[in-house]
Design a protein around this motif. Structure first.
Motif, PDB file in Angstrom:
ATOM      1  N   LEU A  85       0.885  -1.118  -0.115  1.00  0.00           N
ATOM      2  CA  LEU A  85       0.097   0.082  -0.146  1.00  0.00           C
ATOM      3  C   LEU A  85       0.983   1.018  -0.031  1.00  0.00           C
ATOM      4  O   LEU A  85       1.864   1.221   0.691  1.00  0.00           O
ATOM      5  CB  LEU A  85      -0.826   0.073   1.285  1.00  0.00           C
ATOM      6  CG  LEU A  85      -1.925  -1.027   1.303  1.00  0.00           C
ATOM      7  CD1 LEU A  85      -2.525  -1.164   2.590  1.00  0.00           C
ATOM      8  CD2 LEU A  85      -3.130  -0.808  -0.034  1.00  0.00           C
ATOM      9  N   PRO A  86       0.646   2.228  -0.853  1.00  0.00           N
ATOM     10  CA  PRO A  86       1.114   3.353  -0.888  1.00  0.00           C
ATOM     11  C   PRO A  86       1.218   4.304   0.658  1.00  0.00           C
ATOM     12  O   PRO A  86       0.372   4.242   1.170  1.00  0.00           O
ATOM     13  CB  PRO A  86       0.799   4.230  -1.839  1.00  0.00           C
ATOM     14  CG  PRO A  86      -0.874   3.661  -1.988  1.00  0.00           C
ATOM     15  CD  PRO A  86      -0.682   2.298  -1.639  1.00  0.00           C
ATOM     16  N   ASP A  87       2.316   5.070   0.825  1.00  0.00           N
ATOM     17  CA  ASP A  87       2.202   5.731   2.013  1.00  0.00           C
ATOM     18  C   ASP A  87       2.106   7.319   1.667  1.00  0.00           C
ATOM     19  O   ASP A  87       2.921   7.786   0.873  1.00  0.00           O
ATOM     20  CB  ASP A  87       3.759   5.778   2.718  1.00  0.00           C
ATOM     21  CG  ASP A  87       3.931   6.496   3.974  1.00  0.00           C
ATOM     22  OD1 ASP A  87       2.648   7.273   4.283  1.00  0.00           O
ATOM     23  OD2 ASP A  87       4.894   6.929   4.407  1.00  0.00           O
ATOM     24  N   VAL A  88       0.883   7.720   1.835  1.00  0.00           N
ATOM     25  CA  VAL A  88       0.363   9.065   1.324  1.00  0.00           C
ATOM     26  C   VAL A  88       0.607  10.095   2.488  1.00  0.00           C
ATOM     27  O   VAL A  88       0.087  11.186   2.223  1.00  0.00           O
ATOM     28  CB  VAL A  88      -0.993   8.698   0.852  1.00  0.00           C
ATOM     29  CG1 VAL A  88      -1.039   7.844  -0.181  1.00  0.00           C
ATOM     30  CG2 VAL A  88      -2.012   8.231   1.933  1.00  0.00           C
ATOM     31  N   ARG A  89       0.973   9.695   3.726  1.00  0.00           N
ATOM     32  CA  ARG A  89       1.238  10.846   4.540  1.00  0.00           C
ATOM     33  C   ARG A  89       2.018  12.175   4.352  1.00  0.00           C
ATOM     34  O   ARG A  89       3.368  11.962   3.601  1.00  0.00           O
ATOM     35  CB  ARG A  89       1.831   9.948   5.822  1.00  0.00           C
ATOM     36  CG  ARG A  89       1.027   9.356   6.786  1.00  0.00           C
ATOM     37  CD  ARG A  89       1.746   8.440   7.459  1.00  0.00           C
ATOM     38  NE  ARG A  89       2.776   7.870   7.236  1.00  0.00           N
ATOM     39  CZ  ARG A  89       3.273   6.755   7.815  1.00  0.00           C
ATOM     40  NH1 ARG A  89       2.615   6.209   8.916  1.00  0.00           N
ATOM     41  NH2 ARG A  89       4.265   6.038   7.235  1.00  0.00           N
ATOM     42  N   GLY A  90       1.228  13.099   4.533  1.00  0.00           N
ATOM     43  CA  GLY A  90       2.114  14.407   4.175  1.00  0.00           C
ATOM     44  C   GLY A  90       1.937  14.862   2.927  1.00  0.00           C
ATOM     45  O   GLY A  90       2.349  15.838   2.502  1.00  0.00           O
ATOM     46  N   GLN A  91       1.263  14.009   2.010  1.00  0.00           N
ATOM     47  CA  GLN A  91       1.052  14.507   0.530  1.00  0.00           C
ATOM     48  C   GLN A  91      -0.128  15.416   0.276  1.00  0.00           C
ATOM     49  O   GLN A  91      -0.858  15.370   1.049  1.00  0.00           O
ATOM     50  CB  GLN A  91       1.058  12.897  -0.393  1.00  0.00           C
ATOM     51  CG  GLN A  91       2.125  12.400  -0.589  1.00  0.00           C
ATOM     52  CD  GLN A  91       2.117  10.902  -1.211  1.00  0.00           C
ATOM     53  OE1 GLN A  91       1.000  10.785  -1.749  1.00  0.00           O
ATOM     54  NE2 GLN A  91       3.013  10.374  -1.328  1.00  0.00           N
ATOM     55  N   THR A  92       0.168  16.120  -0.854  1.00  0.00           N
ATOM     56  CA  THR A  92      -1.204  16.858  -1.246  1.00  0.00           C
ATOM     57  C   THR A  92      -2.431  15.797  -1.605  1.00  0.00           C
ATOM     58  O   THR A  92      -2.198  14.502  -1.652  1.00  0.00           O
ATOM     59  CB  THR A  92      -0.907  17.724  -2.506  1.00  0.00           C
ATOM     60  OG1 THR A  92      -0.857  16.948  -3.559  1.00  0.00           O
ATOM     61  CG2 THR A  92       0.206  18.887  -2.018  1.00  0.00           C
ATOM     62  N   VAL A  93      -3.535  16.164  -1.475  1.00  0.00           N
ATOM     63  CA  VAL A  93      -4.970  15.173  -1.854  1.00  0.00           C
ATOM     64  C   VAL A  93      -4.605  14.746  -3.143  1.00  0.00           C
ATOM     65  O   VAL A  93      -4.717  13.502  -3.401  1.00  0.00           O
ATOM     66  CB  VAL A  93      -6.028  16.135  -1.737  1.00  0.00           C
ATOM     67  CG1 VAL A  93      -7.338  15.255  -2.139  1.00  0.00           C
ATOM     68  CG2 VAL A  93      -6.613  16.414  -0.182  1.00  0.00           C
ATOM     69  N   GLU A  94      -3.998  15.647  -4.230  1.00  0.00           N
ATOM     70  CA  GLU A  94      -3.846  15.131  -5.729  1.00  0.00           C
ATOM     71  C   GLU A  94      -2.939  14.156  -5.632  1.00  0.00           C
ATOM     72  O   GLU A  94      -2.917  13.106  -6.384  1.00  0.00           O
ATOM     73  CB  GLU A  94      -3.638  16.301  -6.465  1.00  0.00           C
ATOM     74  CG  GLU A  94      -4.787  17.509  -6.543  1.00  0.00           C
ATOM     75  CD  GLU A  94      -4.961  18.042  -5.428  1.00  0.00           C
ATOM     76  OE1 GLU A  94      -3.867  18.415  -4.777  1.00  0.00           O
ATOM     77  OE2 GLU A  94      -6.178  19.028  -5.178  1.00  0.00           O
ATOM     78  N   GLN A  95      -1.695  14.223  -4.982  1.00  0.00           N
ATOM     79  CA  GLN A  95      -0.742  13.252  -4.893  1.00  0.00           C
ATOM     80  C   GLN A  95      -1.091  11.757  -4.369  1.00  0.00           C
ATOM     81  O   GLN A  95      -0.842  11.126  -4.842  1.00  0.00           O
ATOM     82  CB  GLN A  95       0.486  13.987  -4.352  1.00  0.00           C
ATOM     83  CG  GLN A  95       1.319  15.057  -4.839  1.00  0.00           C
ATOM     84  CD  GLN A  95       2.158  15.760  -3.992  1.00  0.00           C
ATOM     85  OE1 GLN A  95       2.089  15.650  -2.804  1.00  0.00           O
ATOM     86  NE2 GLN A  95       3.320  16.086  -4.386  1.00  0.00           N
ATOM     87  N   ALA A  96      -1.787  12.153  -3.230  1.00  0.00           N
ATOM     88  CA  ALA A  96      -2.351  10.991  -2.589  1.00  0.00           C
ATOM     89  C   ALA A  96      -3.125  10.053  -3.488  1.00  0.00           C
ATOM     90  O   ALA A  96      -3.062   8.981  -3.503  1.00  0.00           O
ATOM     91  CB  ALA A  96      -2.803  11.229  -1.356  1.00  0.00           C
ATOM     92  N   GLN A  97      -4.113  10.814  -4.033  1.00  0.00           N
ATOM     93  CA  GLN A  97      -5.068  10.108  -4.951  1.00  0.00           C
ATOM     94  C   GLN A  97      -4.446   9.510  -6.188  1.00  0.00           C
ATOM     95  O   GLN A  97      -4.811   8.465  -6.589  1.00  0.00           O
ATOM     96  CB  GLN A  97      -6.189  11.148  -5.320  1.00  0.00           C
ATOM     97  CG  GLN A  97      -7.160  11.482  -4.309  1.00  0.00           C
ATOM     98  CD  GLN A  97      -8.124  12.583  -4.759  1.00  0.00           C
ATOM     99  OE1 GLN A  97      -7.919  13.359  -5.240  1.00  0.00           O
ATOM    100  NE2 GLN A  97      -9.427  12.376  -4.049  1.00  0.00           N
ATOM    101  N   ALA A  98      -3.467  10.149  -6.582  1.00  0.00           N
ATOM    102  CA  ALA A  98      -2.665   9.776  -7.777  1.00  0.00           C
ATOM    103  C   ALA A  98      -1.961   8.364  -7.276  1.00  0.00           C
ATOM    104  O   ALA A  98      -1.727   7.239  -8.185  1.00  0.00           O
ATOM    105  CB  ALA A  98      -1.585  10.584  -8.334  1.00  0.00           C
ATOM    106  N   ALA A  99      -1.318   8.510  -6.191  1.00  0.00           N
ATOM    107  CA  ALA A  99      -0.564   7.282  -5.693  1.00  0.00           C
ATOM    108  C   ALA A  99      -1.420   6.014  -5.476  1.00  0.00           C
ATOM    109  O   ALA A  99      -1.190   4.703  -5.670  1.00  0.00           O
ATOM    110  CB  ALA A  99       0.193   7.580  -4.371  1.00  0.00           C
ATOM    111  N   LEU A 100      -2.456   6.310  -4.935  1.00  0.00           N
ATOM    112  CA  LEU A 100      -3.607   5.412  -4.441  1.00  0.00           C
ATOM    113  C   LEU A 100      -4.044   4.565  -5.888  1.00  0.00           C
ATOM    114  O   LEU A 100      -4.355   3.412  -6.091  1.00  0.00           O
ATOM    115  CB  LEU A 100      -4.837   5.866  -3.868  1.00  0.00           C
ATOM    116  CG  LEU A 100      -4.278   6.068  -2.460  1.00  0.00           C
ATOM    117  CD1 LEU A 100      -5.295   7.009  -1.513  1.00  0.00           C
ATOM    118  CD2 LEU A 100      -4.165   4.723  -1.416  1.00  0.00           C
TER     119      LEU A 100
END
Length: 181
Positions: A85-100
């Motif tokens: 699973l990607p670690d999305v802590r500290g990312q912008t919403v857009e970055q987190a959604q892209a990683a997910l």
């Protein structure tokens, strides 16, 4: 003279070792062992490389160990790693959604967010998986967004003694330094 040969039936086969193998190699081993590939499902794993086999199951969903004796042509379903699973802590919403999205998940913003002293306001603290479920590709997770540090009201201490003012501020967990000029 007639010779009668009685068949013992189809010779059984053994489940080959496949745990940790890439899916294509595991499929070849099933074919070589005269077994059929059933369904392939995916689970996230922090310990097993993406597209490697996590487990093998029979038609009833029972996990099978390598070497298990089976009827030839039995159907074996494989559970395969979808990767970590990607670690999305500290990312912008857009970055987190892209990683997910890259990991096969759908990230949606939900709730009122949480206060955080470590994660800047507007950035992702983490994602919440649906309760009681194992994440699979295609699932939706809820992103928790930082509201920044929790704000506190500073009491009006005008007219208080220095000692009383220090006590009141320390009770609110302020770090107080008294300076005289």
């Amino acid at each position: 003279e007639v010779t009668l040969i009685v068949s013992r039936g189809i010779q059984p086969t053994a489940l080959p070792p496949m745990i940790g193998l890439p899916l294509d190699q595991a499929t070849e081993r099933l074919t070589e062992a005269r077994l059929n590939l059933g369904t392939t499902s995916y689970l996230y794993s922090d310990t097993v490389e993406k597209d490697a086999v996590l487990e093998a199951r029979n038609d009833e969903g029972v996990i099978l160990a390598p070497g298990t004796e089976l009827d030839a042509a039995a159907t074996i379903s494989l559970v395969v790693s979808a990767g970590a699973l990607p670690d999305v802590r500290g990312q912008t919403v857009e970055q987190a959604q892209a990683a997910l999205d890259e990991a096969g998940l759908i990230g949606v913003v939900g709730g009122d967010g949480q206060f955080s002293d470590e994660i800047p306001e507007g950035s992702v603290i983490d994602f919440v998986r649906p309760s009681g479920s194992t994440l699979r590709p295609g699932d939706t997770v809820t992103l928790t967004i930082s509201r920044g540090p929790e704000l506190v009201t500073v009491p009006d201490l005008v007219g208080e003694t220095i000692a009383d003012a220090v006590r009141a501020l320390e009770a609110l967990e302020f770090q107080v330094e008294v300076r005289s000029t």
